[in-house]
Design a protein around this motif. Structure first.
Motif, PDB file in Angstrom:
ATOM      1  N   MET A 153      60.167  91.065   7.991  1.00 13.31           N
ATOM      2  CA  MET A 153      61.334  90.463   8.657  1.00 13.31           C
ATOM      3  C   MET A 153      62.157  89.608   7.696  1.00 13.31           C
ATOM      4  N   ASP A 154      62.129  89.966   6.415  1.00 13.71           N
ATOM      5  CA  ASP A 154      62.849  89.211   5.384  1.00 13.71           C
ATOM      6  C   ASP A 154      62.324  87.788   5.276  1.00 13.71           C
ATOM      7  N   GLY A 155      61.050  87.633   5.489  1.00  9.22           N
ATOM      8  CA  GLY A 155      60.425  86.323   5.346  1.00  9.22           C
ATOM      9  C   GLY A 155      59.602  86.253   4.080  1.00  9.22           C
ATOM     10  N   GLU A 156      59.444  85.036   3.600  1.00  9.13           N
ATOM     11  CA  GLU A 156      58.613  84.775   2.432  1.00  9.13           C
ATOM     12  C   GLU A 156      57.565  83.760   2.868  1.00  9.13           C
ATOM     13  N   VAL A 157      56.296  84.130   2.750  1.00 10.52           N
ATOM     14  CA  VAL A 157      55.236  83.200   3.114  1.00 10.52           C
ATOM     15  C   VAL A 157      55.128  82.174   1.994  1.00 10.52           C
ATOM     16  N   SER A 158      55.630  80.990   2.272  1.00 12.64           N
ATOM     17  CA  SER A 158      55.623  79.940   1.259  1.00 12.64           C
ATOM     18  C   SER A 158      54.321  79.155   1.297  1.00 12.64           C
ATOM     19  N   GLU A 159      53.662  79.158   2.443  1.00  6.64           N
ATOM     20  CA  GLU A 159      52.382  78.463   2.581  1.00  6.64           C
ATOM     21  C   GLU A 159      51.481  79.260   3.522  1.00  6.64           C
ATOM     22  N   TYR A 160      50.212  79.349   3.153  1.00  6.65           N
ATOM     23  CA  TYR A 160      49.197  79.995   4.001  1.00  6.65           C
ATOM     24  C   TYR A 160      47.948  79.140   3.911  1.00  6.65           C
ATOM     25  N   THR A 161      47.395  78.795   5.059  1.00  6.94           N
ATOM     26  CA  THR A 161      46.206  77.960   5.051  1.00  6.94           C
ATOM     27  C   THR A 161      45.318  78.293   6.246  1.00  6.94           C
ATOM     28  N   VAL A 162      44.056  77.927   6.117  1.00  4.68           N
ATOM     29  CA  VAL A 162      43.081  78.082   7.193  1.00  4.68           C
ATOM     30  C   VAL A 162      42.552  76.691   7.516  1.00  4.68           C
ATOM     31  N   VAL A 163      42.579  76.340   8.805  1.00  5.84           N
ATOM     32  CA  VAL A 163      42.096  75.028   9.238  1.00  5.84           C
ATOM     33  C   VAL A 163      41.099  75.209  10.380  1.00  5.84           C
ATOM     34  N   PRO A 164      40.209  74.245  10.555  1.00  7.91           N
ATOM     35  CA  PRO A 164      39.262  74.323  11.670  1.00  7.91           C
ATOM     36  C   PRO A 164      39.950  74.026  13.009  1.00  7.91           C
ATOM     37  N   ASP A 165      39.271  74.358  14.088  1.00  4.76           N
ATOM     38  CA  ASP A 165      39.763  74.103  15.443  1.00  4.76           C
ATOM     39  C   ASP A 165      39.651  72.613  15.757  1.00  4.76           C
ATOM     40  N   GLU A 166      40.480  71.811  15.133  1.00  4.34           N
ATOM     41  CA  GLU A 166      40.490  70.367  15.339  1.00  4.34           C
ATOM     42  C   GLU A 166      41.931  69.907  15.461  1.00  4.34           C
ATOM     43  N   VAL A 167      42.250  69.222  16.562  1.00  2.00           N
ATOM     44  CA  VAL A 167      43.624  68.823  16.843  1.00  2.00           C
ATOM     45  C   VAL A 167      44.253  68.091  15.663  1.00  2.00           C
ATOM     46  N   ASP A 168      43.563  67.119  15.093  1.00  2.00           N
ATOM     47  CA  ASP A 168      44.147  66.328  13.999  1.00  2.00           C
ATOM     48  C   ASP A 168      44.441  67.174  12.763  1.00  2.00           C
ATOM     49  N   ALA A 169      43.547  68.093  12.423  1.00  2.04           N
ATOM     50  CA  ALA A 169      43.754  68.960  11.254  1.00  2.04           C
ATOM     51  C   ALA A 169      44.939  69.898  11.478  1.00  2.04           C
ATOM     52  N   ILE A 170      45.028  70.448  12.676  1.00  5.44           N
ATOM     53  CA  ILE A 170      46.146  71.348  12.997  1.00  5.44           C
ATOM     54  C   ILE A 170      47.452  70.558  12.983  1.00  5.44           C
ATOM     55  N   GLU A 171      47.443  69.398  13.620  1.00  8.66           N
ATOM     56  CA  GLU A 171      48.643  68.555  13.690  1.00  8.66           C
ATOM     57  C   GLU A 171      49.136  68.189  12.289  1.00  8.66           C
ATOM     58  N   ARG A 172      48.244  67.718  11.418  1.00  3.95           N
ATOM     59  CA  ARG A 172      48.629  67.351  10.044  1.00  3.95           C
ATOM     60  C   ARG A 172      49.247  68.541   9.310  1.00  3.95           C
ATOM     61  N   THR A 173      48.643  69.700   9.475  1.00  2.00           N
ATOM     62  CA  THR A 173      49.133  70.898   8.797  1.00  2.00           C
ATOM     63  C   THR A 173      50.523  71.275   9.295  1.00  2.00           C
ATOM     64  N   LEU A 174      50.739  71.254  10.601  1.00  2.00           N
ATOM     65  CA  LEU A 174      52.045  71.606  11.154  1.00  2.00           C
ATOM     66  C   LEU A 174      53.124  70.627  10.687  1.00  2.00           C
ATOM     67  N   ILE A 175      52.800  69.345  10.675  1.00  2.00           N
ATOM     68  CA  ILE A 175      53.759  68.334  10.224  1.00  2.00           C
ATOM     69  C   ILE A 175      54.103  68.554   8.754  1.00  2.00           C
ATOM     70  N   THR A 176      53.102  68.798   7.934  1.00  2.00           N
ATOM     71  CA  THR A 176      53.341  69.039   6.504  1.00  2.00           C
ATOM     72  C   THR A 176      54.227  70.253   6.294  1.00  2.00           C
ATOM     73  N   LEU A 177      53.933  71.350   6.989  1.00  2.00           N
ATOM     74  CA  LEU A 177      54.715  72.574   6.806  1.00  2.00           C
ATOM     75  C   LEU A 177      56.152  72.407   7.290  1.00  2.00           C
ATOM     76  N   ALA A 178      56.328  71.696   8.386  1.00  2.00           N
ATOM     77  CA  ALA A 178      57.675  71.509   8.930  1.00  2.00           C
ATOM     78  C   ALA A 178      58.463  70.473   8.140  1.00  2.00           C
ATOM     79  N   ASP A 179      57.843  69.352   7.837  1.00  2.00           N
ATOM     80  CA  ASP A 179      58.567  68.231   7.236  1.00  2.00           C
ATOM     81  C   ASP A 179      58.590  68.282   5.703  1.00  2.00           C
TER      82      ASP A 179
END
Length: 173
Positions: free
Chosen positions: A36-62
């Motif tokens: 879809m004309d996208g470039e994967v700039s970041e790829y990561t694997v995180v555990p099923d933990e709210v804080d880990a997921i939240e930190r990752t989403l904030i980092t990728l977005a911000d």
């Protein structure tokens, strides 16, 4: 004019994060992003933990300023499935139509689609979308929303470009 979208892919899985299982979902999403004309700039694997997921989403977005962040996994009924909760904590605007459309269309193939708790929303100029963890479900869901993504991402980019130019010309008097 074509634009290459910066995309973050996040696999949410305790077993993949520990190296106990090979991640099949993340690489599949990476392939779909390329189409879809996208470039994967970041790829990561995180555990099923709210804080880990939240930190990752904030980092990728911000910090990484991804146009799109796609998560896979953690959207079901299991007690450890907390991706939607983490996503809701970081988004500023809900986009219910995307997961509704994914559920509605994939329902034609399996009744189990009704059990998906996926959410989508906007943080800044980044669209965040939760995908299921099952590779077949990923393919089906991506097929449903892929036609929407370029327009949605363009609108977010356009709004930011407009806000920046508007703020640059605004004077306080």
């Amino acid at each position: 004019m074509s634009h290459v979208w910066r995309v973050g892919v996040v696999t949410v899985s305790d077993r993949c994060a520990k190296g106990e299982r090979k991640d099949e979902a993340g690489p599949l999403l990476k392939e779909r992003v390329k189409r879809m004309d996208g470039e994967v700039s970041e790829y990561t694997v995180v555990p099923d933990e709210v804080d880990a997921i939240e930190r990752t989403l904030i980092t990728l977005a911000d910090a990484e300023q991804c146009d799109l962040v796609i998560t896979t996994g953690g959207t079901g009924f299991a007690l450890r499935d907390v991706t939607p909760e983490a996503t809701k904590r970081v988004i500023r605007r809900n986009v219910p139509g995307i997961p509704e459309m994914m559920r509605m269309e994939t329902r034609k193939k399996t009744i189990m689609s009704a059990l998906s708790r996926s959410v989508a929303g906007i943080r800044g100029r980044t669209l965040i979308v939760n995908f299921p963890g099952n590779p077949q479900a990923i393919e089906e869901c991506f097929d449903v929303i892929e036609p929407l993504l370029p327009h949605a991402l363009h609108l977010l980019r356009q709004n930011v470009d407009h806000d920046v130019s508007e703020n640059a010309t605004r004077t306080d008097g």
